[in-house]
Design a protein around this motif. Sequence first.
Motif, PDB file in Angstrom:
ATOM      1  N   GLY A 141      50.825 -26.284  -4.479  1.00 13.42           N
ATOM      2  CA  GLY A 141      50.610 -24.934  -3.982  1.00 13.42           C
ATOM      3  C   GLY A 141      51.625 -24.524  -2.931  1.00 13.42           C
ATOM      4  O   GLY A 141      52.102 -23.379  -2.931  1.00 13.42           O
ATOM      5  N   LEU A 142      51.969 -25.439  -2.034  1.00 15.29           N
ATOM      6  CA  LEU A 142      52.983 -25.130  -1.025  1.00 15.29           C
ATOM      7  C   LEU A 142      54.352 -24.920  -1.659  1.00 15.29           C
ATOM      8  O   LEU A 142      55.123 -24.046  -1.232  1.00 15.29           O
ATOM      9  CB  LEU A 142      53.038 -26.256   0.011  1.00 15.29           C
ATOM     10  N   ALA A 143      54.669 -25.727  -2.669  1.00 15.92           N
ATOM     11  CA  ALA A 143      55.954 -25.548  -3.363  1.00 15.92           C
ATOM     12  C   ALA A 143      55.996 -24.229  -4.104  1.00 15.92           C
ATOM     13  O   ALA A 143      57.035 -23.542  -4.118  1.00 15.92           O
ATOM     14  CB  ALA A 143      56.178 -26.711  -4.324  1.00 15.92           C
ATOM     15  N   ALA A 144      54.888 -23.832  -4.725  1.00 18.24           N
ATOM     16  CA  ALA A 144      54.852 -22.551  -5.423  1.00 18.24           C
ATOM     17  C   ALA A 144      54.988 -21.391  -4.450  1.00 18.24           C
ATOM     18  O   ALA A 144      55.659 -20.393  -4.757  1.00 18.24           O
ATOM     19  CB  ALA A 144      53.553 -22.429  -6.215  1.00 18.24           C
ATOM     20  N   ALA A 145      54.378 -21.490  -3.272  1.00 12.92           N
ATOM     21  CA  ALA A 145      54.496 -20.424  -2.283  1.00 12.92           C
ATOM     22  C   ALA A 145      55.915 -20.342  -1.725  1.00 12.92           C
ATOM     23  O   ALA A 145      56.423 -19.245  -1.457  1.00 12.92           O
ATOM     24  CB  ALA A 145      53.496 -20.644  -1.150  1.00 12.92           C
ATOM     25  N   ALA A 146      56.563 -21.498  -1.536  1.00 17.39           N
ATOM     26  CA  ALA A 146      57.933 -21.499  -1.016  1.00 17.39           C
ATOM     27  C   ALA A 146      58.916 -20.905  -2.022  1.00 17.39           C
ATOM     28  O   ALA A 146      59.931 -20.332  -1.624  1.00 17.39           O
ATOM     29  CB  ALA A 146      58.342 -22.929  -0.650  1.00 17.39           C
ATOM     30  N   ALA A 205      47.002 -19.072   0.586  1.00 17.89           N
ATOM     31  CA  ALA A 205      47.017 -19.077   2.050  1.00 17.89           C
ATOM     32  C   ALA A 205      48.433 -19.157   2.598  1.00 17.89           C
ATOM     33  O   ALA A 205      48.751 -18.544   3.625  1.00 17.89           O
ATOM     34  CB  ALA A 205      46.181 -20.248   2.564  1.00 17.89           C
ATOM     35  N   ALA A 206      49.300 -19.894   1.910  1.00 19.28           N
ATOM     36  CA  ALA A 206      50.679 -20.037   2.390  1.00 19.28           C
ATOM     37  C   ALA A 206      51.471 -18.749   2.221  1.00 19.28           C
ATOM     38  O   ALA A 206      52.328 -18.419   3.050  1.00 19.28           O
ATOM     39  CB  ALA A 206      51.371 -21.188   1.658  1.00 19.28           C
ATOM     40  N   LEU A 207      51.208 -17.996   1.158  1.00 25.94           N
ATOM     41  CA  LEU A 207      51.938 -16.740   0.941  1.00 25.94           C
ATOM     42  C   LEU A 207      51.696 -15.739   2.065  1.00 25.94           C
ATOM     43  O   LEU A 207      52.588 -14.969   2.424  1.00 25.94           O
ATOM     44  CB  LEU A 207      51.527 -16.125  -0.398  1.00 25.94           C
ATOM     45  N   SER A 208      50.488 -15.759   2.631  1.00 22.55           N
ATOM     46  CA  SER A 208      50.203 -14.837   3.732  1.00 22.55           C
ATOM     47  C   SER A 208      50.892 -15.242   5.023  1.00 22.55           C
ATOM     48  O   SER A 208      50.955 -14.442   5.961  1.00 22.55           O
ATOM     49  CB  SER A 208      48.688 -14.759   3.958  1.00 22.55           C
ATOM     50  N   LEU A 209      51.379 -16.481   5.096  1.00 20.88           N
ATOM     51  CA  LEU A 209      52.040 -16.960   6.316  1.00 20.88           C
ATOM     52  C   LEU A 209      53.555 -16.901   6.241  1.00 20.88           C
ATOM     53  O   LEU A 209      54.215 -16.930   7.288  1.00 20.88           O
ATOM     54  CB  LEU A 209      51.608 -18.399   6.614  1.00 20.88           C
ATOM     55  N   TRP A 210      54.112 -16.847   5.038  1.00 16.74           N
ATOM     56  CA  TRP A 210      55.561 -16.886   4.915  1.00 16.74           C
ATOM     57  C   TRP A 210      56.232 -15.638   5.490  1.00 16.74           C
ATOM     58  O   TRP A 210      57.434 -15.652   5.782  1.00 16.74           O
ATOM     59  CB  TRP A 210      55.971 -17.060   3.447  1.00 16.74           C
ATOM     60  N   LYS A 211      55.507 -14.555   5.673  1.00 21.79           N
ATOM     61  CA  LYS A 211      56.088 -13.339   6.232  1.00 21.79           C
ATOM     62  C   LYS A 211      55.808 -13.180   7.727  1.00 21.79           C
ATOM     63  O   LYS A 211      56.163 -12.151   8.304  1.00 21.79           O
ATOM     64  CB  LYS A 211      55.539 -12.111   5.488  1.00 21.79           C
ATOM     65  N   PRO A 235      49.621 -27.036   8.869  1.00 21.90           N
ATOM     66  CA  PRO A 235      48.645 -27.036   9.971  1.00 21.90           C
ATOM     67  C   PRO A 235      47.837 -25.753  10.083  1.00 21.90           C
ATOM     68  O   PRO A 235      46.690 -25.782  10.554  1.00 21.90           O
ATOM     69  CB  PRO A 235      49.529 -27.253  11.221  1.00 21.90           C
ATOM     70  N   ASN A 236      48.407 -24.639   9.656  1.00 24.48           N
ATOM     71  CA  ASN A 236      47.702 -23.367   9.783  1.00 24.48           C
ATOM     72  C   ASN A 236      46.707 -23.116   8.655  1.00 24.48           C
ATOM     73  O   ASN A 236      45.879 -22.194   8.776  1.00 24.48           O
ATOM     74  CB  ASN A 236      48.708 -22.211   9.838  1.00 24.48           C
ATOM     75  N   ILE A 237      46.788 -23.853   7.568  1.00 26.85           N
ATOM     76  CA  ILE A 237      45.819 -23.691   6.477  1.00 26.85           C
ATOM     77  C   ILE A 237      44.902 -24.903   6.367  1.00 26.85           C
ATOM     78  O   ILE A 237      44.144 -25.012   5.395  1.00 26.85           O
ATOM     79  CB  ILE A 237      46.539 -23.452   5.139  1.00 26.85           C
ATOM     80  N   ALA A 238      44.967 -25.800   7.351  1.00 28.28           N
ATOM     81  CA  ALA A 238      44.157 -27.021   7.282  1.00 28.28           C
ATOM     82  C   ALA A 238      42.666 -26.714   7.307  1.00 28.28           C
ATOM     83  O   ALA A 238      41.875 -27.390   6.640  1.00 28.28           O
ATOM     84  CB  ALA A 238      44.528 -27.963   8.433  1.00 28.28           C
ATOM     85  N   ASN A 239      42.253 -25.688   8.067  1.00 28.62           N
ATOM     86  CA  ASN A 239      40.831 -25.364   8.128  1.00 28.62           C
ATOM     87  C   ASN A 239      40.306 -24.911   6.774  1.00 28.62           C
ATOM     88  O   ASN A 239      39.191 -25.277   6.371  1.00 28.62           O
ATOM     89  CB  ASN A 239      40.581 -24.294   9.186  1.00 28.62           C
ATOM     90  N   LEU A 240      41.095 -24.129   6.036  1.00 27.28           N
ATOM     91  CA  LEU A 240      40.674 -23.719   4.692  1.00 27.28           C
ATOM     92  C   LEU A 240      40.570 -24.906   3.751  1.00 27.28           C
ATOM     93  O   LEU A 240      39.649 -24.984   2.926  1.00 27.28           O
ATOM     94  CB  LEU A 240      41.655 -22.695   4.135  1.00 27.28           C
ATOM     95  N   LEU A 241      41.496 -25.844   3.867  1.00 26.90           N
ATOM     96  CA  LEU A 241      41.480 -27.020   3.000  1.00 26.90           C
ATOM     97  C   LEU A 241      40.279 -27.909   3.302  1.00 26.90           C
ATOM     98  O   LEU A 241      39.687 -28.493   2.389  1.00 26.90           O
ATOM     99  CB  LEU A 241      42.781 -27.803   3.169  1.00 26.90           C
ATOM    100  N   ILE A 242      39.908 -28.008   4.568  1.00 25.11           N
ATOM    101  CA  ILE A 242      38.756 -28.834   4.938  1.00 25.11           C
ATOM    102  C   ILE A 242      37.470 -28.248   4.361  1.00 25.11           C
ATOM    103  O   ILE A 242      36.629 -28.961   3.800  1.00 25.11           O
ATOM    104  CB  ILE A 242      38.669 -28.965   6.467  1.00 25.11           C
ATOM    105  N   VAL A 243      37.314 -26.941   4.503  1.00 23.65           N
ATOM    106  CA  VAL A 243      36.108 -26.289   3.974  1.00 23.65           C
ATOM    107  C   VAL A 243      36.052 -26.415   2.452  1.00 23.65           C
ATOM    108  O   VAL A 243      35.009 -26.743   1.876  1.00 23.65           O
ATOM    109  CB  VAL A 243      36.072 -24.818   4.410  1.00 23.65           C
TER     110      VAL A 243
END
Length: 325
Positions: A141-146, A205-211, A235-243
């Motif tokens: 997912g991170l690679a796809a967002a990048a 979640a990563a797409l919303s942070l890249w900008k 680190p900024n999407i860790a809370n979503l991953l935990i839930v």
Amino acid sequence: RSSCAPASRRKGATPPSAACSRTASCAYGAQLQRWFRETFPVSMVSSQLGQEEHRVDVRFLRACGACCFLAAALLSYVWTPYDTEAMQIANRLQTPSAAHWFGTDHFGRDILSMIMVGARTSIAVALVAVGIGMGAGVPLGLAAAARHGGWLDEAIMRMNDLVFAFPSLVIAILITAILGPGATNAIIAIGIFNIPVFARLSRGAALSLWKREFILAARVAGKTAPRISAEHILPNIANLLIVQGTIQFSLGILAEAGLSYVGLGAQPPIPSWGRMLADAQTMVALAPHVAIMPGLAIVLMVLGLNLLGDGLRDRLDPRLRVVRA
């Protein structure tokens, strides 16, 4: 004509000047009382504090409900009331009693001991499966967002759509039917379905942070996309991953129970909640406790994990936190 005139015509009525002053004082008092309620909402503050205390108590109960089964699973490594492999035909189908708290099954085995060991099996399968899904899905997912909009993003998302086109249990049954029954193959089957779940969540979640500004600053500093994803995005999407991991953990327990129910999960003599339900389905009318106990364990475990996931979401998501006065 004055509004106080009708009052002056009645016998023994209050004089016009006194009636008008009383009306004005009542209106002023109502305005003062309304202003005091709006300025000092004591009832609202007390209700918010009461709701906050209630939420703390509910979170504690959620954690206790999920941790009880985890403690029982850990305890089963060193102690169980009875040996789960020892069959005592003379004690078969006994109802719950002081000797056997949950009763015995059709082989005379203690149901409480089997539930404790079955919790160990279900938790282990679901935990490893979630680890596989998170370990493989989050990097994808991170690679796809990048590489948003590129061929890598399209390839990953289309593979996710292909997996989501089939029900999760059907895919798990298909994989275990090909690889063969067993706990290891059940872990692989459940883990494969968890991969697109975490891949889609981490990508969105990563797409919303890249900008965001701090990501642009990291790019200006010369950091590569993998480094930005590891140091700033993750680190900024860790809370979503935990839930999401908590939710997938409960779904993994359900999937393991379903695979064991159809004979594709953990094989005898390893106890499993799904296998216990499958063995008890022909004896529900004769000994209902044989089916009720493992079924109740599945319900309480999954419900406790779902409630725990909701509590973690309320705790970790700043938009859902209660702002104290």
